[in-house]
Structures are given as C-alpha cells and as structure tokens.
Enzyme design. Structure first.
Site, short mmCIF file in Angstrom:
data_model
loop_
_atom_site.label_atom_id
_atom_site.label_comp_id
_atom_site.label_asym_id
_atom_site.label_seq_id
_atom_site.Cartn_x
_atom_site.Cartn_y
_atom_site.Cartn_z
N GLY A 51 2.41 -18.83 16.86
CA GLY A 51 3.65 -18.53 17.58
C GLY A 51 4.69 -19.57 17.27
O GLY A 51 4.37 -20.65 16.76
N CYS A 78 -3.07 -21.71 14.30
CA CYS A 78 -1.77 -22.39 14.37
C CYS A 78 -1.40 -22.72 15.82
O CYS A 78 -2.05 -23.53 16.44
CB CYS A 78 -0.71 -21.53 13.67
SG CYS A 78 0.62 -22.53 13.03
N TYR A 79 -0.38 -22.07 16.42
CA TYR A 79 -0.06 -22.38 17.82
C TYR A 79 -1.29 -22.17 18.72
O TYR A 79 -1.51 -22.93 19.66
CB TYR A 79 1.10 -21.50 18.32
CG TYR A 79 1.45 -21.75 19.76
CD1 TYR A 79 2.35 -22.74 20.13
CD2 TYR A 79 0.83 -21.02 20.78
CE1 TYR A 79 2.64 -23.00 21.46
CE2 TYR A 79 1.11 -21.27 22.12
CZ TYR A 79 2.02 -22.25 22.46
OH TYR A 79 2.30 -22.51 23.78
N HIS A 165 -2.87 -19.87 8.26
CA HIS A 165 -2.96 -18.45 8.66
C HIS A 165 -3.99 -17.70 7.81
O HIS A 165 -3.70 -17.35 6.68
CB HIS A 165 -1.58 -17.79 8.51
CG HIS A 165 -0.62 -18.25 9.54
ND1 HIS A 165 -0.53 -17.69 10.79
CD2 HIS A 165 0.28 -19.26 9.52
CE1 HIS A 165 0.39 -18.31 11.50
NE2 HIS A 165 0.90 -19.28 10.75
N GLU A 167 -4.89 -14.71 8.20
CA GLU A 167 -4.59 -13.28 8.16
C GLU A 167 -3.66 -12.90 7.02
O GLU A 167 -3.56 -11.72 6.68
CB GLU A 167 -4.00 -12.83 9.50
CG GLU A 167 -2.63 -13.37 9.85
CD GLU A 167 -2.63 -14.76 10.49
OE1 GLU A 167 -3.63 -15.48 10.33
OE2 GLU A 167 -1.63 -15.13 11.11
N SER A 219 7.76 17.36 15.33
CA SER A 219 8.82 17.22 14.32
C SER A 219 8.33 17.62 12.94
O SER A 219 9.12 17.85 12.04
CB SER A 219 9.29 15.77 14.29
OG SER A 219 8.29 14.96 13.70
N GLY A 220 7.01 17.65 12.77
CA GLY A 220 6.47 17.90 11.43
C GLY A 220 6.07 16.60 10.75
O GLY A 220 5.45 16.59 9.70
N GLY A 221 6.43 15.47 11.38
CA GLY A 221 5.99 14.19 10.86
C GLY A 221 4.52 13.97 11.21
O GLY A 221 3.98 14.65 12.09
N VAL A 222 3.90 13.01 10.54
CA VAL A 222 2.46 12.83 10.72
C VAL A 222 2.13 12.38 12.16
O VAL A 222 1.13 12.82 12.73
CB VAL A 222 1.87 11.89 9.64
CG1 VAL A 222 2.45 10.51 9.70
CG2 VAL A 222 0.36 11.83 9.71
N ASP A 223 2.98 11.58 12.78
CA ASP A 223 2.65 11.06 14.12
C ASP A 223 2.62 12.16 15.17
O ASP A 223 1.63 12.28 15.92
CB ASP A 223 3.66 9.98 14.56
CG ASP A 223 3.78 8.86 13.54
OD1 ASP A 223 2.86 8.72 12.71
OD2 ASP A 223 4.79 8.14 13.57
N SER A 224 3.68 12.98 15.22
CA SER A 224 3.67 14.01 16.26
C SER A 224 2.62 15.08 15.96
O SER A 224 2.00 15.63 16.86
CB SER A 224 5.06 14.63 16.46
OG SER A 224 5.48 15.34 15.33
N LYS A 365 0.15 2.89 11.44
CA LYS A 365 0.49 4.09 10.68
C LYS A 365 -0.64 4.55 9.74
O LYS A 365 -0.99 5.72 9.68
CB LYS A 365 1.75 3.83 9.85
CG LYS A 365 2.31 5.04 9.15
CD LYS A 365 3.21 5.79 10.08
CE LYS A 365 3.86 6.98 9.45
NZ LYS A 365 4.81 7.60 10.38
#
Ligand code: XMP
Length: 509
Positions: A51, A78-79, A165, A167, A219-224, A365
C-alpha cells in the site's frame, strides 16, 4: 480460502489473480473488516497487501492486530510487511535510499517460502520504508544490495514477509513463492474451478431469490449473458431478460444475438425495438457528453417501462465484476470511485425498490469468459470484444443520423471481417471504425469525389485502463483500407489511429 487484506496497493488485484491461477479461492477485503467476520471465515491463510502509506504515519491503514492470534499463516507484502513488523514489536524506518524497480535478491536462509527457489533471482521493489529491527522470533531470509531485510520469517508461527512484490511478473520466481505459501505453508487444496464456482453460485442465487422474479438487462456482452445463464440455471423462467435494441448496434448484431438468446440459450427474453426513439433523441446533437446523457436517459426510460410490465419482480440482476467492486471502495473501507458502467441501470433499483443480484461480483473478466465456456456459451460470445453501451453513436463524430449509421455499419463490418480473417480478433481488446465529420477529395475512376473519412482504431489492453495502439501488419491495413474504399459508398479515405491510452481514450467520444 485465502483472505487478502487490501492496504491500497495498485497490485492487490494481481495478488488475487495469482492465487486463483493456482486454483485457490481468495477474496480481497479492506482492513476495516471486523475480526469477528474473519473468525467466521473458513480460512487457510492471510495475505497482507502492499500500500502507498507509511506505517509510522498518523492514520495509516491497520487491521485488527488479533489476526496474528488466529493460528493462521500470514504473508505480508511490502506495506503488509511493515504492518506485521510494527504490530509484532519490530521497527520500520524511512530507508536511506528509496528502492524502485528491479533488484537482485540473495536468499540467506531458505525457508518454506523459498523452497526450490535459486539463491539469486530478480525481484521487483517499490518502497521508501525499510525494516530496521526485526520482531522477536523472526530471521532475515533474504537481502538485496540496498535492503538488508528483503524477506523475513518466523517459521514456527508461519509468519512470512517480503519487501518486494511476488505478484508482479518482474519478480521472476514470485509465482513459485506464492505457490509455496499456498500449498506448503497454508496447506491449501487446488479446488477453485469455474465448475465449482458455477455450482455454488447457482445454489446461492436459489437461496437468495427463492420464489421471486428477477429482471436483467441483456446487452449481448459476455458479462450480462453469463449472468443471465447462471440465473436461468438457478430459477429458470422466473428470470426475464430485457434486450433494448437502441438502433446503435453493429451490422446484423441485434438479429444474431436474438438467435443465440432464443434458440441456443433459451432465455426468457423481451425485445424492445427502440431505435427510432434513440435516433429522434439524438437529432441535431453533436456534443459527445450530451449524446451520452441522452442515450443513458432514453435507455433508462425504455428499460423501466418494460420492467414495470413484469409482475412480481423483486430483483434486478447485474453483471458487475470484481474489479468494479474493489475499485469502488478505498483501502480505508469507504467508497471512493463511482462504478463506471453504463450498462448497469443506475437509479432503477431504488426507484422500483428492487434488490440486486450480482453473481459475478467476485470474478475477473477472464474468469467470466471461462465460466461462460463452462456453461456452454459459444466461443463467438465468450470472446466478444467489449462494445460500449452508447454504441455506434460515440463512434460517429458529430450528429448521428440513420444515413451515417448505415455508412459506419458497413465500414465496421468490413473491418471486423478482415480482422477475424487475419486471426487478430481475439488478440485485440477492441477494433472498430470511427466516422469523422470531415470530407476529403479523392479520385475514383476518372471522377473527382468528395466523401467521408473513417478512422480505424485497434488497441491491445488488459483492462481498458491503459491501452496501446495495435501494430497491425501493413498488408492487413492495406486490405482493410482497399476494401472499405471500394465497397462502402460514401467513404474515400481511411486513416489509422496511432494514439495510446493515456493520454487518448479508446473511444473517440
Ligand atoms: P475509454 O474510451 O474511456 O473506454 O478509453 C474504455 C472502455 O470502456 C468502453 N466504454 C463504455 N462501455 N458504456 C460501456 O458499457 C459506456 O458508456 C462506455 N464508454 C466507453 C470502451 O469501449 C472501452 O472498452
């Protein structure tokens, strides 16, 4: 499960990504999380993130120090390391030299975290504070030239801490270190998979919604789409999807989506053909912000009118993803940023007294794409490039008319066909055409032309926060330009956008 405490590092989502890539479920929570809640969680270990604060500053973020009494392994980064040192009786000081960037790590005592890691490897540092005195029971396990305590451990209590880090990809053996922490120290099992997630998400939706009805804006997007599939699996036709065709979609898009939704996914769906409303609302408007506001307002009106026809609906489903959830709260627990999405329907839940169902709120995503594939969504939809809510209206600079929409649709269709054909569709975050409010002179056959200019935008990106213009092969660019000018009436010039984000944005408006 692993709990990641978010002290505000820009990398904390990356820690979660790495843990999940190892097949271990984790969640990110702010340091204000009460210890009682932590005690109720079924945890295998805790990671304290980095952080921007300094631990000796007033009001630096802190979590209840009783997390060190839970008998759980803790990894401080780190922090997170500074918090561990400060809490357990050591000292953190401002370092004489700020260390930022690559450093050579020298392991001086191999412990469980460093098992099978070579004695010398490259790590990535970003800190202005350092450990000057270790807490009792800890040993220094690694150093760098500038940092005498680059890693420390109390193996008896299973407390480990890293000044660098692990990651980030720049830390060459970072993933192995996290792997060691998860499996050798915490004893995690590799059981986080999209199959397991789908099973528990369906059960949770069933329990939350019971016999009530749910509305969802598709909407046709992958999420919805994936949200709809999960909820449909849980409650069947008690889910009603609303698809608002705003007339601003790509060529044939609305029709293709209808077939997928109805015939393949068998969703219970209502279509609202509102193209004329949107076009009328947009008439004579050229200002980008005004265009966006008008589209947002009409969308809400149309959606709400349709939603009110669905009797007994108490829930609204949204495809909110984890990065939105994390970004909308600060390291100190309070909300900082407003969630951006246009496709979430703003004030509707409050006005219609709807409760929210957000089954993807813990997913990233790429996990949503995997989940979609797991649920049987075809790769066309799983790998769909993002498309903005206001659609082609923000890709027509100046006034949106049906004639200009028609030109842009044709151009865009040629572009996508060539991009797909060349195998670039999935490699690009987005690729699209923009119709400019300019004309230029050209020559076709023996005649002079005075026609529209289109710009092609193709970008690579991981999350749309930053993006680079795509270095498409010249031969492909040549084919795209030739075909557009030859096949689309009204266009006689094609230009390529070579700006990155920032300072430019991905969309032109
Ligand atoms: P910018 O243009 O800000 O876009 O670099 C970042 C990403 O967001 C998408 N975008 C939108 N998506 N509603 C959406 O659902 C919107 O109003 C909207 N505006 C931009 C854009 O396509 C890119 O992926």
């Amino acid at each position: 499960m692993i709990l990641i405490i978010d002290f505000g590092s820009q990398f904390n989502q990356l820690i979660a990504r790495r843990v999940r890539e190892c097949g271990v479920y984790c969640i990110i929570e702010p340091p204000t999380l009460p210890i009682e809640r932590i005690r109720e969680m079924d945890l295998q270990g805790i990671i304290l993130s980095g952080g921007p604060a300094s631990i000796y500053e007033k009001n630096s973020p802190r979590i209840d120090q009783r997390i060190f009494d839970l008998g759980l392994p803790v990894l401080g980064i780190c922090y997170g390391m500074h918090f561990m040192v400060d809490t357990l009786g050591g000292t953190v000081k401002r370092a004489q030299k700020r260390e930022y960037g690559f450093a050579a790590l020298n392991i001086c005592k191999s412990d469980a975290l460093f098992s099978s890691i070579p004695d010398h490897s490259q790590v990535w540092m970003s800190h202005g504070d350092s450990i000057s005195q270790l807490p009792t029971g800890f040993d220094v396990t690694a150093k760098t030239d500038n940092t005498p305590v680059a890693a420390m451990a109390n193996e008896t209590q299973k407390f480990f801490a890293l000044q660098f880090h692990p990651e980030v990809a720049h830390t060459k053996k970072g993933k192995q270190m996290l792997h060691n922490f998860l499996f050798d120290v915490c004893g995690c099992r590799r059981n986080w998979s999209m199959k397991a997630f789908a099973r528990s998400a369906v059960a949770e939706i069933k329990e939350k919604v019971g016999n009530d009805k749910v509305i969802l804006g598709l909407s046709g997007g992958v999420d919805s789409t994936v949200t709809a599939m999960l909820i449909q699996k849980a409650i069947g036709n008690h889910l009603t999807c609303i698809f608002v065709d705003n007339g601003l979609l790509r060529k044939d898009e609305a029709n293709k989506l209808k077939v997928v939704f109805k015939e393949h996914l068998r969703l219970n769906i209502r279509y609202v053909n509102a193209g004329k409303k949107f076009l009328d609302g947009l008439a004579k408007v050229a200002d980008p912000e005004k265009k966006r506001k008008i589209i947002g307002r009409i969308f809400m009106e149309v959606f709400e009118a349709e939603a009110r026809k669905i009797e007994g609906a108490n829930f609204l489903a949204q495809g909110t993803l984890y990065p939105d959830v994390i970004e909308s709260r600060s390291a100190f627990g309070g909300p900082t940023a407003v969630i951006k999405s246009h496709h979430n329907v703003g004030g509707l839940p409050k006005r219609m007294k709807l409760k929210l169902v957000e089954p993807l709120q813990y997913l990233f995503k790429d996990e949503v794409r995997k989940l979609g594939a797991q649920l049987g969504l075809g790769s066309d939809l799983v790998w769909r490039q993002p498309f903005p809510g206001p659609g082609l209206a923000i890709r027509i600079i100046g006034e949106v008319t049906s004639k200009r929409l028609q030109v842009l649709r044709e151009v865009d269709a040629v572009l996508l066909e060539e991009i797909r054909e060349a195998g670039f569709y999935r490699k690009l975050w987005q690729s699209f055409a923009v119709l400019l409010p300019l004309k230029s002179v050209g020559i076709m056959g023996d005649s002079r032309t005075y026609e529209n200019i289109v710009a092609i935008r193709a970008v690579t990106s991981k999350d749309a926060m930053t993006a680079d213009w795509a270095k498409l092969p010249h031969s492909l660019m040549g084919r795209i330009s030739n075909r557009i000018i030859n096949e689309v009436r009204g266009v006689n010039r094609v230009v390529y956008d070579i700006s990155s984000k920032p300072p430019s944005t991905i969309e032109w408006e």
